[in-house]
Design a protein around this motif. Structure first.
Motif, short mmCIF file in Angstrom:
data_model
loop_
_atom_site.label_atom_id
_atom_site.label_comp_id
_atom_site.label_asym_id
_atom_site.label_seq_id
_atom_site.Cartn_x
_atom_site.Cartn_y
_atom_site.Cartn_z
N GLN A 206 -12.11 -10.93 5.89
CA GLN A 206 -10.73 -11.38 5.98
C GLN A 206 -9.84 -10.34 6.65
N VAL A 207 -9.89 -9.10 6.14
CA VAL A 207 -9.00 -8.08 6.69
C VAL A 207 -9.41 -7.69 8.11
N GLY A 312 1.58 2.42 10.17
CA GLY A 312 1.60 3.66 9.40
C GLY A 312 0.64 4.72 9.91
N ARG A 313 1.06 5.96 9.77
CA ARG A 313 0.11 7.08 9.95
C ARG A 313 -0.67 7.27 8.67
N TYR A 314 -0.03 6.93 7.56
CA TYR A 314 -0.66 6.95 6.24
C TYR A 314 -0.26 5.66 5.52
N ALA A 315 -1.01 5.33 4.48
CA ALA A 315 -0.64 4.21 3.62
C ALA A 315 -0.60 4.68 2.18
N TYR A 316 0.29 4.09 1.43
CA TYR A 316 0.32 4.28 -0.02
C TYR A 316 0.23 2.88 -0.63
N VAL A 317 -0.74 2.66 -1.50
CA VAL A 317 -0.92 1.34 -2.13
C VAL A 317 -0.58 1.45 -3.61
N GLY A 318 0.27 0.58 -4.07
CA GLY A 318 0.81 0.66 -5.42
C GLY A 318 -0.05 0.03 -6.49
N ALA A 332 -6.98 -0.05 4.73
CA ALA A 332 -8.16 0.67 5.20
C ALA A 332 -8.68 0.15 6.54
N VAL A 333 -8.50 -1.14 6.79
CA VAL A 333 -9.03 -1.75 8.01
C VAL A 333 -8.38 -1.15 9.26
N TYR A 334 -7.23 -0.52 9.11
CA TYR A 334 -6.56 0.09 10.26
C TYR A 334 -6.91 1.56 10.43
N GLY A 335 -7.86 2.05 9.64
CA GLY A 335 -8.38 3.40 9.84
C GLY A 335 -7.36 4.49 9.60
N ILE A 336 -6.62 4.36 8.49
CA ILE A 336 -5.65 5.40 8.14
C ILE A 336 -5.91 5.89 6.72
N PRO A 337 -5.55 7.14 6.42
CA PRO A 337 -5.72 7.64 5.05
C PRO A 337 -4.85 6.86 4.06
N ILE A 338 -5.36 6.69 2.85
CA ILE A 338 -4.66 5.90 1.83
C ILE A 338 -4.48 6.73 0.57
N PHE A 339 -3.28 6.65 0.01
CA PHE A 339 -2.98 7.29 -1.28
C PHE A 339 -2.76 6.21 -2.33
N PHE A 340 -3.14 6.49 -3.57
CA PHE A 340 -2.83 5.62 -4.70
C PHE A 340 -2.90 6.43 -5.98
N GLN A 383 -8.19 13.00 12.14
CA GLN A 383 -8.94 12.05 12.96
C GLN A 383 -10.29 11.72 12.33
N GLN A 384 -10.90 12.70 11.70
CA GLN A 384 -12.19 12.46 11.03
C GLN A 384 -12.03 11.50 9.85
N VAL A 385 -10.92 11.63 9.12
CA VAL A 385 -10.64 10.69 8.02
C VAL A 385 -10.51 9.27 8.57
N CYS A 386 -9.78 9.14 9.67
CA CYS A 386 -9.58 7.82 10.28
C CYS A 386 -10.91 7.22 10.75
N GLN A 387 -11.75 8.03 11.33
CA GLN A 387 -13.05 7.55 11.80
C GLN A 387 -13.92 7.07 10.64
N ARG A 388 -13.89 7.82 9.53
CA ARG A 388 -14.68 7.41 8.36
C ARG A 388 -14.17 6.08 7.79
N ALA A 389 -12.86 5.88 7.81
CA ALA A 389 -12.30 4.62 7.32
C ALA A 389 -12.79 3.45 8.18
N ASN A 390 -12.78 3.63 9.49
CA ASN A 390 -13.27 2.58 10.39
C ASN A 390 -14.75 2.29 10.16
N GLN A 391 -15.54 3.34 9.98
CA GLN A 391 -16.97 3.16 9.74
C GLN A 391 -17.23 2.39 8.45
N TYR A 392 -16.43 2.68 7.42
CA TYR A 392 -16.59 2.01 6.13
C TYR A 392 -16.35 0.51 6.26
N ILE A 393 -15.30 0.13 6.97
CA ILE A 393 -15.00 -1.29 7.15
C ILE A 393 -16.11 -2.00 7.92
#
Length: 409
Positions: A206-207, A312-318, A332-340, A383-393
């Motif tokens: 979906q995402v 976003g350059r970063y995301a925060y999910v509530g 996560a689908v946009y390959g950015i670091p996420i905080f929660f 950039q490495q964080v972003c790449q890992r996010a893309n790989q995960y999706i």
């Protein structure tokens, strides 16, 4: 045990009727179920039905790519989508994707019999969870195949308790389980259920499909063009208090987009008060303003969040400073670091993303600030964080195709 279960269901719905006197959500559920069988009689008659059940809106998001696939592969059949919660039904009751949208009746034996007599589905699909044992039993007695899709199990559930024999007995009636992970498969195998396959979570499909066509808007383009932005989604007041402590430390270099979980005026005013030292504007009031003149944009409308995480350059999910984390895959689908926050134990994707070191559970604003500062000084690490996010999706896309093939077989 079935008698005790039925008593529990009766008391539960009695409590809902009482709560409906002052609780608007409960009142919607009661009102929506009043003429449910007449509605089903009118809409399902003489149709070949595939029944998909979702607890609420989150489960519908998991069901949506599967419904699209089913409609493509079975164009002569009608999709009936039922909800338990008003949160799902009220938002999706006019959605053109399912052919019919309804509440599920209370899980009493006579209701299950009547429902299945009217609807007579060729197959039933339950998304993730919700175990309505009278419906399950009647599906089993009528030899109607039923499946659990994107299901996930934890050791603490009653099926796996030493005294949970009756619950295990009901589960064994299911035609097949399509689960999200190895742990779920092993738990089911451990109680004698072998009809299990690991297919993952349909939300990835979906995402991913949503991300292929990035939403563009002059408001967001202009708001984010001068400074990197943190997109904060599905926030509660507990999250917003953390963000209000963070922002003075980063306001010279960053902007915030805040899309709260609740968008009533009282809550929006609370957010505005928290960020009163800064230039804050509501999305609904942006029409005649210059977006670049503001520090913080509050999204006070429904449906935008999943489209705007890519700004976003970063995301925060509530949610994880309160009852539990909201949907992090949309970010996560946009390959950015996420905080929660710290309350994410029940969310498989959150565990996996933290293991990938692309998502970060934080206890306070200082931990967010430290990460942002580190990445500002070490852009290669970012950039490495972003790449890992893309790989995960990309690793997890494909559950819908697997289920489609399995259902054909």
């Amino acid at each position: 045990m079935r008698f005790l279960y039925s008593i529990g269901i009766y008391l539960f719905h009695l409590a809902l009727h009482i709560a409906s006197l002052w609780n608007s959500k409960a009142a919607l559920g009661i009102k929506g179920r009043k003429n449910i069988f007449n509605f089903l009689q009118q809409t399902c008659q003489n149709k070949k039905i595939i029944w998909v059940h979702c607890a609420s809106l989150g489960e519908y998001e998991q069901a949506e790519p599967l419904i699209k696939k089913l409609k493509t592969e079975h164009p002569t059949k009608s999709i009936l989508c039922t909800f338990f919660s008003p949160s799902g039904y009220e938002v999706k009751k006019n959605d053109p994707l399912p052919d019919i949208v309804s509440y599920i009746p209370p899980d009493r034996c006579k209701n299950a019999k009547k429902f299945l007599k009217i609807v007579n589905p060729e197959v039933a699909i339950f998304i993730k969870y919700e175990y309505w044992y009278n419906f399950m039993n009647q599906l089993h007695l009528r030899n109607i195949p039923f499946y659990y899709v994107s299901a996930i199990y934890r050791k603490t559930q009653p099926f796996f308790h030493p005294l949970g024999y009756w619950f295990r007995k009901q589960l064994r009636k299911c035609t097949h389980f399509y689960v999200q992970n190895q742990t779920s498969k092993e738990l089911l195998n451990g109680i004698g259920i072998s009809q299990v396959d690991i297919i993952g979570d349909t939300r990835f499909d979906q995402v991913y499909n949503t991300s292929l066509n990035k939403y563009r808007s002059p408001i967001f383009d202009e708001f984010t063009q001068e400074k990197p932005t943190i997109v904060c989604g599905s926030t509660w007041i507990e999250d917003e208090k953390v963000l209000a402590k963070l922002y003075p430390k980063i306001q010279k270099s960053h902007k915030l987009i805040i899309a709260p979980h609740l968008i009533d005026n009282k809550h929006i005013e609370q957010i505005e008060a928290l960020f009163s030292p800064f230039r804050v504007i509501r999305y609904s009031k942006m029409e005649n303003e210059k977006p670049e003149n503001f520090d913080i944009l509050i999204i006070d409308s429904i449906g935008l969040l999943k489209k705007i995480y890519h700004y976003g350059r970063y995301a925060y999910v509530g949610g994880a400073f309160k009852t539990g984390l909201h949907n992090i895959l949309e970010a996560a689908v946009y390959g950015i670091p996420i905080f929660f926050g710290p309350n994410y134990k029940k969310f498989n994707e959150a565990h996996e993303l933290t293991e990938y070191k692309t998502a970060f559970s934080v206890k306070n604003e200082n931990e967010i600030f430290a990460k942002i500062e580190f990445w500002n000084k070490n852009p290669d690490e970012y950039q490495q964080v972003c790449q890992r996010a893309n790989q995960y999706i990309l690793k997890n896309v494909g559950a819908v195709e697997k289920i489609s093939i399995a259902l054909k077989n």
